[in-house]
Motif scaffolding. Structure first.
Motif, mmCIF file in Angstrom:
data_model
loop_
_atom_site.group_PDB
_atom_site.id
_atom_site.type_symbol
_atom_site.label_atom_id
_atom_site.label_comp_id
_atom_site.label_asym_id
_atom_site.label_seq_id
_atom_site.Cartn_x
_atom_site.Cartn_y
_atom_site.Cartn_z
ATOM 1 N N GLY A 186 0.793 -1.233 0.000
ATOM 2 C CA GLY A 186 0.000 0.000 0.000
ATOM 3 C C GLY A 186 0.819 1.273 0.000
ATOM 4 O O GLY A 186 0.293 2.348 -0.299
ATOM 5 N N GLU A 187 2.108 1.154 0.314
ATOM 6 C CA GLU A 187 2.972 2.341 0.344
ATOM 7 C C GLU A 187 3.539 2.679 -1.031
ATOM 8 O O GLU A 187 4.179 3.719 -1.186
ATOM 9 C CB GLU A 187 4.110 2.115 1.330
ATOM 10 C CG GLU A 187 3.638 1.959 2.773
ATOM 11 C CD GLU A 187 4.767 1.643 3.733
ATOM 12 O OE1 GLU A 187 5.170 0.459 3.814
ATOM 13 O OE2 GLU A 187 5.265 2.577 4.396
ATOM 14 N N TYR A 188 3.337 1.816 -1.997
ATOM 15 C CA TYR A 188 3.908 2.006 -3.326
ATOM 16 C C TYR A 188 2.878 2.533 -4.303
ATOM 17 O O TYR A 188 1.709 2.164 -4.260
ATOM 18 C CB TYR A 188 4.546 0.701 -3.814
ATOM 19 C CG TYR A 188 5.854 0.466 -3.126
ATOM 20 C CD1 TYR A 188 5.910 0.031 -1.806
ATOM 21 C CD2 TYR A 188 7.066 0.718 -3.768
ATOM 22 C CE1 TYR A 188 7.120 -0.137 -1.148
ATOM 23 C CE2 TYR A 188 8.280 0.533 -3.128
ATOM 24 C CZ TYR A 188 8.287 0.115 -1.815
ATOM 25 O OH TYR A 188 9.498 -0.050 -1.174
ATOM 26 N N ASP A 189 3.330 3.412 -5.182
ATOM 27 C CA ASP A 189 2.428 4.159 -6.047
ATOM 28 C C ASP A 189 2.307 3.594 -7.460
ATOM 29 O O ASP A 189 1.267 3.774 -8.096
ATOM 30 C CB ASP A 189 2.922 5.616 -6.135
ATOM 31 C CG ASP A 189 3.068 6.262 -4.766
ATOM 32 O OD1 ASP A 189 4.205 6.566 -4.367
ATOM 33 O OD2 ASP A 189 2.035 6.425 -4.091
ATOM 34 N N TYR A 190 3.353 2.976 -7.957
ATOM 35 C CA TYR A 190 3.363 2.485 -9.345
ATOM 36 C C TYR A 190 3.872 1.048 -9.350
ATOM 37 O O TYR A 190 4.796 0.702 -8.615
ATOM 38 C CB TYR A 190 4.250 3.374 -10.228
ATOM 39 C CG TYR A 190 3.867 4.834 -10.185
ATOM 40 C CD1 TYR A 190 4.607 5.743 -9.451
ATOM 41 C CD2 TYR A 190 2.738 5.282 -10.874
ATOM 42 C CE1 TYR A 190 4.249 7.079 -9.394
ATOM 43 C CE2 TYR A 190 2.369 6.622 -10.818
ATOM 44 C CZ TYR A 190 3.128 7.508 -10.078
ATOM 45 O OH TYR A 190 2.755 8.825 -10.026
ATOM 46 N N TRP A 191 3.283 0.252 -10.250
ATOM 47 C CA TRP A 191 3.582 -1.171 -10.311
ATOM 48 C C TRP A 191 3.826 -1.629 -11.732
ATOM 49 O O TRP A 191 3.209 -1.116 -12.677
ATOM 50 C CB TRP A 191 2.410 -1.967 -9.738
ATOM 51 C CG TRP A 191 2.241 -1.760 -8.276
ATOM 52 C CD1 TRP A 191 1.589 -0.743 -7.652
ATOM 53 C CD2 TRP A 191 2.749 -2.598 -7.238
ATOM 54 N NE1 TRP A 191 1.666 -0.886 -6.289
ATOM 55 C CE2 TRP A 191 2.371 -2.028 -6.004
ATOM 56 C CE3 TRP A 191 3.492 -3.777 -7.224
ATOM 57 C CZ2 TRP A 191 2.710 -2.595 -4.779
ATOM 58 C CZ3 TRP A 191 3.830 -4.340 -6.012
ATOM 59 C CH2 TRP A 191 3.442 -3.752 -4.803
ATOM 60 N N GLY A 192 4.708 -2.619 -11.883
ATOM 61 C CA GLY A 192 4.856 -3.291 -13.156
ATOM 62 C C GLY A 192 3.820 -4.386 -13.291
ATOM 63 O O GLY A 192 3.007 -4.619 -12.394
ATOM 64 N N GLN A 193 3.891 -5.104 -14.425
ATOM 65 C CA GLN A 193 2.890 -6.137 -14.720
ATOM 66 C C GLN A 193 3.261 -7.482 -14.116
ATOM 67 O O GLN A 193 2.430 -8.390 -14.063
ATOM 68 C CB GLN A 193 2.705 -6.269 -16.233
ATOM 69 C CG GLN A 193 3.726 -7.158 -16.942
ATOM 70 C CD GLN A 193 5.134 -6.567 -17.005
ATOM 71 O OE1 GLN A 193 5.337 -5.386 -16.717
ATOM 72 N NE2 GLN A 193 6.107 -7.388 -17.385
ATOM 73 N N GLY A 194 4.504 -7.636 -13.674
ATOM 74 C CA GLY A 194 4.942 -8.867 -13.041
ATOM 75 C C GLY A 194 5.651 -9.809 -13.990
ATOM 76 O O GLY A 194 5.430 -9.783 -15.204
ATOM 77 N N THR A 195 6.520 -10.646 -13.416
ATOM 78 C CA THR A 195 7.202 -11.688 -14.172
ATOM 79 C C THR A 195 7.200 -12.961 -13.342
ATOM 80 O O THR A 195 7.441 -12.921 -12.129
ATOM 81 C CB THR A 195 8.642 -11.261 -14.548
ATOM 82 O OG1 THR A 195 9.241 -12.236 -15.389
ATOM 83 C CG2 THR A 195 9.515 -11.042 -13.322
ATOM 84 N N GLN A 196 6.899 -14.090 -13.984
ATOM 85 C CA GLN A 196 6.747 -15.360 -13.282
ATOM 86 C C GLN A 196 8.101 -15.993 -12.998
ATOM 87 O O GLN A 196 8.941 -16.116 -13.892
ATOM 88 C CB GLN A 196 5.899 -16.320 -14.104
ATOM 89 C CG GLN A 196 5.739 -17.709 -13.504
ATOM 90 C CD GLN A 196 4.867 -17.717 -12.265
ATOM 91 O OE1 GLN A 196 3.777 -17.144 -12.267
ATOM 92 N NE2 GLN A 196 5.331 -18.379 -11.205
ATOM 93 N N VAL A 197 8.283 -16.411 -11.751
ATOM 94 C CA VAL A 197 9.451 -17.203 -11.358
ATOM 95 C C VAL A 197 8.940 -18.535 -10.815
ATOM 96 O O VAL A 197 8.124 -18.556 -9.904
ATOM 97 C CB VAL A 197 10.278 -16.474 -10.286
ATOM 98 C CG1 VAL A 197 11.361 -17.392 -9.723
ATOM 99 C CG2 VAL A 197 10.894 -15.207 -10.860
ATOM 100 N N THR A 198 9.424 -19.617 -11.401
ATOM 101 C CA THR A 198 9.030 -20.947 -10.963
ATOM 102 C C THR A 198 10.287 -21.729 -10.604
ATOM 103 O O THR A 198 11.196 -21.844 -11.423
ATOM 104 C CB THR A 198 8.255 -21.679 -12.057
ATOM 105 O OG1 THR A 198 7.100 -20.903 -12.417
ATOM 106 C CG2 THR A 198 7.805 -23.048 -11.573
#
Length: 125
Positions: free
Chosen positions: A110-122
């Motif tokens: 909640g303290e962060y304003d901008y986000w990327g789309q994510g990358t999967q790590v398996t």
């Protein structure tokens, strides 16, 4: 405003390594505190690591301390997460995020304003 794009995820065996990158757009990238978070299947998004805007302070969650290293290159508008000694429980979608600088480095989503789309790590056992 800043836009973030993660890369570097993939499939790796337990004990292996991966290096994630997060490229930011905009000339103001260097002013942001940056964080890495992850979200495993059926789990809440959790904090992994964070770095101050100058890169002189880095914090880690207990679960990754000693195995992961976060760094940044403001000239390239990029932050990195070097992940070593990976475990199956590290399997998750990894997100980078940018926080408008405050008195302390944020460790909750909640303290962060901008986000990327994510990358999967398996990580396979």
């Amino acid at each position: 405003q800043v836009q973030l794009v993660e890369s570097g995820g993939g499939l790796v065996q337990a004990g292996g390594s991966l290096r994630l990158s997060c490229a930011g757009s905009g000339h103001t990238f260097s002013i942001y505190t940056m964080g890495w978070f992850r979200q495993g299947p059926g789990k809440e998004r959790e904090y992994v690591a964070a770095i101050s805007w100058r890169g002189d302070t880095t914090l880690y969650s207990d679960s990754v301390k000693g195995r992961f290293t976060m760094s940044r290159d403001n000239a390239r508008n990029t932050v990195y997460l070097q992940m070593n000694s990976l475990k199956p429980e590290d399997t998750a979608v990894y997100y980078c995020a940018a926080e408008t600088p405050r008195l302390r480095i944020g460790t909750t989503p909640g303290e962060y304003d901008y986000w990327g789309q994510g990358t999967q790590v398996t990580v396979s056992s």
